[in-house]
Design a protein around this motif. Sequence first.
Motif, short mmCIF file in Angstrom:
data_model
loop_
_atom_site.label_atom_id
_atom_site.label_comp_id
_atom_site.label_asym_id
_atom_site.label_seq_id
_atom_site.Cartn_x
_atom_site.Cartn_y
_atom_site.Cartn_z
N ALA A 160 -6.67 9.51 1.08
CA ALA A 160 -5.61 9.58 2.10
C ALA A 160 -5.54 8.30 2.90
CB ALA A 160 -5.86 10.78 3.02
N ARG A 161 -6.68 7.74 3.27
CA ARG A 161 -6.69 6.49 4.02
C ARG A 161 -6.22 5.32 3.16
NH1 ARG A 161 -5.51 5.10 8.18
NH2 ARG A 161 -6.88 3.29 8.24
N LEU A 162 -6.60 5.31 1.90
CA LEU A 162 -6.13 4.25 1.00
C LEU A 162 -4.60 4.23 0.95
CD1 LEU A 162 -8.31 4.14 -2.26
CD2 LEU A 162 -7.75 2.24 -0.75
N GLU A 163 -4.00 5.39 0.83
CA GLU A 163 -2.54 5.45 0.76
C GLU A 163 -1.91 4.90 2.02
OE1 GLU A 163 -1.69 9.52 -0.18
OE2 GLU A 163 -1.67 9.11 -2.33
N ARG A 164 -2.44 5.27 3.19
CA ARG A 164 -1.86 4.80 4.44
C ARG A 164 -1.99 3.27 4.57
NH1 ARG A 164 -4.95 9.25 6.61
NH2 ARG A 164 -3.64 11.09 6.86
N VAL A 165 -3.18 2.77 4.29
CA VAL A 165 -3.40 1.33 4.42
C VAL A 165 -2.58 0.56 3.39
CG1 VAL A 165 -5.13 -0.50 4.20
CG2 VAL A 165 -5.71 1.61 5.41
N ALA A 166 -2.52 1.04 2.15
CA ALA A 166 -1.77 0.35 1.10
C ALA A 166 -0.29 0.28 1.44
CB ALA A 166 -1.99 1.03 -0.24
N HIS A 167 0.30 1.38 1.85
CA HIS A 167 1.72 1.38 2.18
C HIS A 167 2.00 0.49 3.40
CE1 HIS A 167 3.33 4.14 -0.76
NE2 HIS A 167 2.35 5.00 -0.52
N ALA A 168 1.10 0.51 4.39
CA ALA A 168 1.28 -0.34 5.56
C ALA A 168 1.21 -1.81 5.18
CB ALA A 168 0.23 0.00 6.62
N VAL A 201 -4.90 -14.51 -4.76
CA VAL A 201 -3.95 -14.03 -3.74
C VAL A 201 -4.61 -14.13 -2.37
CG1 VAL A 201 -2.82 -12.45 -5.35
CG2 VAL A 201 -4.67 -11.61 -3.90
N THR A 202 -3.83 -14.05 -1.33
CA THR A 202 -4.37 -14.13 0.02
C THR A 202 -5.20 -12.90 0.35
OG1 THR A 202 -2.32 -13.22 0.90
CG2 THR A 202 -2.51 -15.61 0.86
N ALA A 203 -6.18 -13.09 1.20
CA ALA A 203 -7.11 -12.00 1.52
C ALA A 203 -6.41 -10.80 2.13
CB ALA A 203 -8.20 -12.52 2.46
N ASP A 204 -5.37 -11.04 2.95
CA ASP A 204 -4.71 -9.91 3.60
C ASP A 204 -3.84 -9.11 2.63
OD1 ASP A 204 -2.73 -11.78 3.32
OD2 ASP A 204 -2.08 -11.75 5.41
N SER A 205 -3.79 -9.54 1.36
CA SER A 205 -3.09 -8.77 0.33
C SER A 205 -4.06 -7.89 -0.48
CB SER A 205 -2.36 -9.71 -0.63
OG SER A 205 -1.40 -10.48 0.04
N LEU A 206 -5.33 -7.87 -0.07
CA LEU A 206 -6.34 -7.18 -0.86
C LEU A 206 -6.98 -6.04 -0.08
CD1 LEU A 206 -8.16 -10.28 -2.41
CD2 LEU A 206 -6.57 -8.74 -3.58
#
Length: 371
Positions: A347-355, A282-287
């Motif tokens: 908490a940061r994982l959730e924000r980054v993942a949803h974004a 997959v593309t890097a910006d999907s990881l």
Amino acid sequence: MKALVVDDSALMRRQIGDILTRGGLEVVTARTGAEALARIAEDQPDVVTLDINMPEMDGLTCLSRIMEEFPRPVVMISSLTEEGALATLEAVALGAVDFVHKPGGTVSTALREQEDVIIAKVLAACGARVRRAMGLRQRLVARRDAIMRAPTRPRARGASYGPGNEALTLIGASTGGPAVLEEILSALANDYPMPILVCQHMPASVTRHFAQRLDQCCLMRVEEVRRQTELRAGTIYLARGDADMIVQERGGNLVASMLPASKEHAWHPSMSRLVASAMKTVTADSLIGVLLTGMGDDGAAELAELRAAGGHTFAESEDSCVVYGMPRALVERGGASEILPASQIAARLERVAHARMRGQARAPQRRSSWA
């Protein structure tokens, strides 16, 4: 540095003591848990190796007393059995830094096979940060209660995961990892939008039990990957021990597959191999990549490459690491998008993942063929 070797077998005390002496440590020994507590008070060792199966006071009881009365790094050395695997996980929850399994049973004549591992883990433990089990448990309960009270978006558990919905979170951990993984993963809400793939350096005899333990405390479903498994959002996938997990595309879907442990990589399951395979799929910006506590540098080079290519990476900060090895290697390579203590990562994982998922929905990513 001084090590206390605790084992009711004279043969084991002698073998472990000889190994640690060759590793450059001064060694004192104890036969029982009660004797161990007395020797700790008298000799103040830098690290303790502790057997689980002992008469009078078993290893778990002794460990609990050590953490309460004389907190210091403890490495469990136990038999490679079903019972031993369960006890090992309980020991880690009580505060043990790491563990080594005896090949061949409780009284092992093949301990020399593990000499390099024993020396490396005990030396790493000498400088390890001791985590207070009670404080961690209280934080876990408080965080889970808060999540349960908070509203979450409805999600169909195990939703299909294919083209146009191709994002993954990859997490690597080693020494001290089980307790930190439990803290972080149990704090994630059940609407986390990506599959999470976890490489915890751990033998196969333990990973199944660790997956079951995580499944009991996490709001997301947790399963051990033993064979080719289709990846689904909202699920945590723990790599089976003594092998390597990779990401592939099969039939238009992303799957996790287990391969024999690579001789090119020192630690297994290999985070380096997992990240490299994901970047080819997959593309890097999907990881999103995360490196947690542990000795060595597994995954650091690959995650640095991932960040440079547009991925988002986290390194656990030194002040919360049991052993600041893997995250340090990532930070020193300039590969960490964020450096955070374990208590802030979920908490940061959730924000980054949803974004990232919102951005992907606006412009769906296609699988890349670049290596």
